[in-house]
Design a protein around this motif. Structure first.
Motif, PDB file in Angstrom:
ATOM      1  N   SER A 184      45.158  41.066  40.396  1.00 33.94           N
ATOM      2  CA  SER A 184      43.776  40.965  39.921  1.00 33.94           C
ATOM      3  C   SER A 184      42.787  41.348  41.033  1.00 33.94           C
ATOM      4  O   SER A 184      41.731  41.925  40.760  1.00 33.94           O
ATOM      5  CB  SER A 184      43.477  39.578  39.352  1.00 33.94           C
ATOM      6  N   TYR A 185      43.141  41.076  42.288  1.00 35.10           N
ATOM      7  CA  TYR A 185      42.299  41.495  43.408  1.00 35.10           C
ATOM      8  C   TYR A 185      42.242  43.024  43.475  1.00 35.10           C
ATOM      9  O   TYR A 185      41.160  43.607  43.625  1.00 35.10           O
ATOM     10  CB  TYR A 185      42.824  40.922  44.728  1.00 35.10           C
ATOM     11  N   GLU A 186      43.374  43.664  43.356  1.00 35.04           N
ATOM     12  CA  GLU A 186      43.407  45.139  43.400  1.00 35.04           C
ATOM     13  C   GLU A 186      42.616  45.734  42.242  1.00 35.04           C
ATOM     14  O   GLU A 186      41.942  46.751  42.416  1.00 35.04           O
ATOM     15  CB  GLU A 186      44.854  45.653  43.383  1.00 35.04           C
ATOM     16  N   ALA A 187      42.648  45.109  41.089  1.00 34.47           N
ATOM     17  CA  ALA A 187      41.864  45.589  39.946  1.00 34.47           C
ATOM     18  C   ALA A 187      40.368  45.464  40.245  1.00 34.47           C
ATOM     19  O   ALA A 187      39.578  46.377  39.932  1.00 34.47           O
ATOM     20  CB  ALA A 187      42.229  44.812  38.687  1.00 34.47           C
ATOM     21  N   LEU A 188      39.972  44.366  40.856  1.00 37.92           N
ATOM     22  CA  LEU A 188      38.581  44.183  41.251  1.00 37.92           C
ATOM     23  C   LEU A 188      38.153  45.269  42.226  1.00 37.92           C
ATOM     24  O   LEU A 188      37.090  45.882  42.073  1.00 37.92           O
ATOM     25  CB  LEU A 188      38.387  42.803  41.877  1.00 37.92           C
TER      26      LEU A 188
ATOM     27  N   ALA B  96      39.472  48.185  42.688  1.00 40.90           N
ATOM     28  CA  ALA B  96      39.445  49.479  42.006  1.00 40.90           C
ATOM     29  C   ALA B  96      38.132  49.658  41.255  1.00 40.90           C
ATOM     30  O   ALA B  96      37.532  50.748  41.273  1.00 40.90           O
ATOM     31  CB  ALA B  96      40.632  49.600  41.050  1.00 40.90           C
ATOM     32  N   ARG B  97      37.647  48.595  40.604  1.00 43.53           N
ATOM     33  CA  ARG B  97      36.344  48.653  39.936  1.00 43.53           C
ATOM     34  C   ARG B  97      35.224  48.863  40.943  1.00 43.53           C
ATOM     35  O   ARG B  97      34.300  49.648  40.709  1.00 43.53           O
ATOM     36  CB  ARG B  97      36.072  47.361  39.148  1.00 43.53           C
ATOM     37  N   LEU B  98      35.301  48.169  42.087  1.00 40.36           N
ATOM     38  CA  LEU B  98      34.286  48.331  43.123  1.00 40.36           C
ATOM     39  C   LEU B  98      34.206  49.789  43.564  1.00 40.36           C
ATOM     40  O   LEU B  98      33.116  50.358  43.659  1.00 40.36           O
ATOM     41  CB  LEU B  98      34.593  47.429  44.322  1.00 40.36           C
ATOM     42  N   LEU B  99      35.360  50.407  43.806  1.00 44.23           N
ATOM     43  CA  LEU B  99      35.376  51.808  44.240  1.00 44.23           C
ATOM     44  C   LEU B  99      34.889  52.748  43.146  1.00 44.23           C
ATOM     45  O   LEU B  99      34.166  53.711  43.418  1.00 44.23           O
ATOM     46  CB  LEU B  99      36.785  52.200  44.687  1.00 44.23           C
ATOM     47  N   ALA B 100      35.270  52.489  41.906  1.00 42.60           N
ATOM     48  CA  ALA B 100      34.844  53.347  40.793  1.00 42.60           C
ATOM     49  C   ALA B 100      33.331  53.257  40.579  1.00 42.60           C
ATOM     50  O   ALA B 100      32.674  54.272  40.313  1.00 42.60           O
ATOM     51  CB  ALA B 100      35.583  52.960  39.514  1.00 42.60           C
ATOM     52  N   ASP B 101      32.786  52.056  40.707  1.00 43.70           N
ATOM     53  CA  ASP B 101      31.353  51.852  40.471  1.00 43.70           C
ATOM     54  C   ASP B 101      30.491  52.209  41.678  1.00 43.70           C
ATOM     55  O   ASP B 101      29.278  52.366  41.538  1.00 43.70           O
ATOM     56  CB  ASP B 101      31.085  50.395  40.092  1.00 43.70           C
ATOM     57  N   ASN B 102      31.107  52.318  42.849  1.00 49.38           N
ATOM     58  CA  ASN B 102      30.378  52.584  44.099  1.00 49.38           C
ATOM     59  C   ASN B 102      31.129  53.652  44.892  1.00 49.38           C
ATOM     60  O   ASN B 102      31.775  53.353  45.901  1.00 49.38           O
ATOM     61  CB  ASN B 102      30.253  51.298  44.921  1.00 49.38           C
ATOM     62  N   PRO B 103      31.072  54.913  44.463  1.00 47.19           N
ATOM     63  CA  PRO B 103      31.877  55.956  45.095  1.00 47.19           C
ATOM     64  C   PRO B 103      31.548  56.219  46.564  1.00 47.19           C
ATOM     65  O   PRO B 103      32.326  56.857  47.255  1.00 47.19           O
ATOM     66  CB  PRO B 103      31.615  57.196  44.235  1.00 47.19           C
TER      67      PRO B 103
ATOM     68  N   VAL C 138      33.301  37.606  44.213  1.00 43.74           N
ATOM     69  CA  VAL C 138      32.797  37.776  45.574  1.00 43.74           C
ATOM     70  C   VAL C 138      32.035  36.502  45.931  1.00 43.74           C
ATOM     71  O   VAL C 138      30.924  36.270  45.467  1.00 43.74           O
ATOM     72  CB  VAL C 138      31.897  39.025  45.706  1.00 43.74           C
ATOM     73  N   GLN C 139      32.664  35.677  46.740  1.00 37.87           N
ATOM     74  CA  GLN C 139      32.087  34.390  47.109  1.00 37.87           C
ATOM     75  C   GLN C 139      31.011  34.534  48.172  1.00 37.87           C
ATOM     76  O   GLN C 139      30.016  33.819  48.136  1.00 37.87           O
ATOM     77  CB  GLN C 139      33.188  33.456  47.638  1.00 37.87           C
ATOM     78  N   GLN C 140      31.225  35.421  49.113  1.00 40.61           N
ATOM     79  CA  GLN C 140      30.265  35.657  50.183  1.00 40.61           C
ATOM     80  C   GLN C 140      30.323  37.136  50.536  1.00 40.61           C
ATOM     81  O   GLN C 140      31.389  37.757  50.463  1.00 40.61           O
ATOM     82  CB  GLN C 140      30.596  34.825  51.417  1.00 40.61           C
ATOM     83  N   ALA C 141      29.190  37.686  50.931  1.00 37.16           N
ATOM     84  CA  ALA C 141      29.128  39.092  51.341  1.00 37.16           C
ATOM     85  C   ALA C 141      28.169  39.183  52.527  1.00 37.16           C
ATOM     86  O   ALA C 141      27.054  38.667  52.471  1.00 37.16           O
ATOM     87  CB  ALA C 141      28.640  39.969  50.197  1.00 37.16           C
ATOM     88  N   PHE C 142      28.639  39.822  53.576  1.00 33.86           N
ATOM     89  CA  PHE C 142      27.854  39.956  54.796  1.00 33.86           C
ATOM     90  C   PHE C 142      27.713  41.433  55.152  1.00 33.86           C
ATOM     91  O   PHE C 142      28.705  42.161  55.159  1.00 33.86           O
ATOM     92  CB  PHE C 142      28.543  39.231  55.963  1.00 33.86           C
TER      93      PHE C 142
END
Length: 155
Positions: A118-122, A124-131, A95-99
């Motif tokens: 690899s983007y989809e895997a990232l 998927a982790r975001l959704l799993a860690d932040n329901p 994640v280079q930038q987040a607004f």
């Protein structure tokens, strides 16, 4: 807000373009001695005006990662959930930038990844860690017209 005089502003504009400039090189552009420039830069770092110095890499030289723009929508803006999401985004190198934004999306992210898999895997982790993240949409950058973090510092 830190009080910035014209010398500070000149220095900030110069070091944003090339942080590797020596105090002697900066002194050629700013009417101060090299030692005065070193003291000012030290103070600007200590005050947090200069947050960090980085190297900007050539994407082609490191395998041309793909840039993705992700729009996140969250179900709840409860403070503890938002704090956890913000910490997750901050810790994730891809994640280079987040607004945090207004409108349909709650967050807009600029993400680099080697490919769509690899983007989809990232994500998927975001959704799993932040329901509480309800959904995301993605745009793939077809090319980069401009990339930078230079802030104009008025003189």
């Amino acid at each position: 807000m830190t009080d910035l005089d014209r010398f500070d502003r000149q220095l900030l504009n110069l070091v944003q373009q090339d942080a590797a400039l020596t105090a002697e090189q900066l002194a050629e552009h700013v009417s101060l001695s090299a030692s005065a420039i070193q003291r000012r830069l030290k103070r600007l770092r200590e005050q947090g005006v200069i947050q960090r110095q980085i190297a900007v890499l050539d994407a082609a030289a490191v395998g041309q990662p793909t840039t993705f723009i992700a729009n996140l929508q969250v179900e709840s803006e409860r403070p503890e959930l938002m704090a956890r999401l913000r910490a997750w985004l901050d810790a994730e190198a891809a994640v280079q930038q987040a607004f945090y934004v207004t409108g349909e999306a709650d967050f807009v992210l600029v993400v680099t990844s080697w490919d769509a898999v690899s983007y989809e895997a990232l994500m998927a982790r975001l959704l799993a860690d932040n329901p509480h993240v309800r959904r995301y949409t993605t745009q793939v950058a077809m090319g980069v017209l401009k990339r930078g973090l230079v802030l104009p510092v008025p003189q």
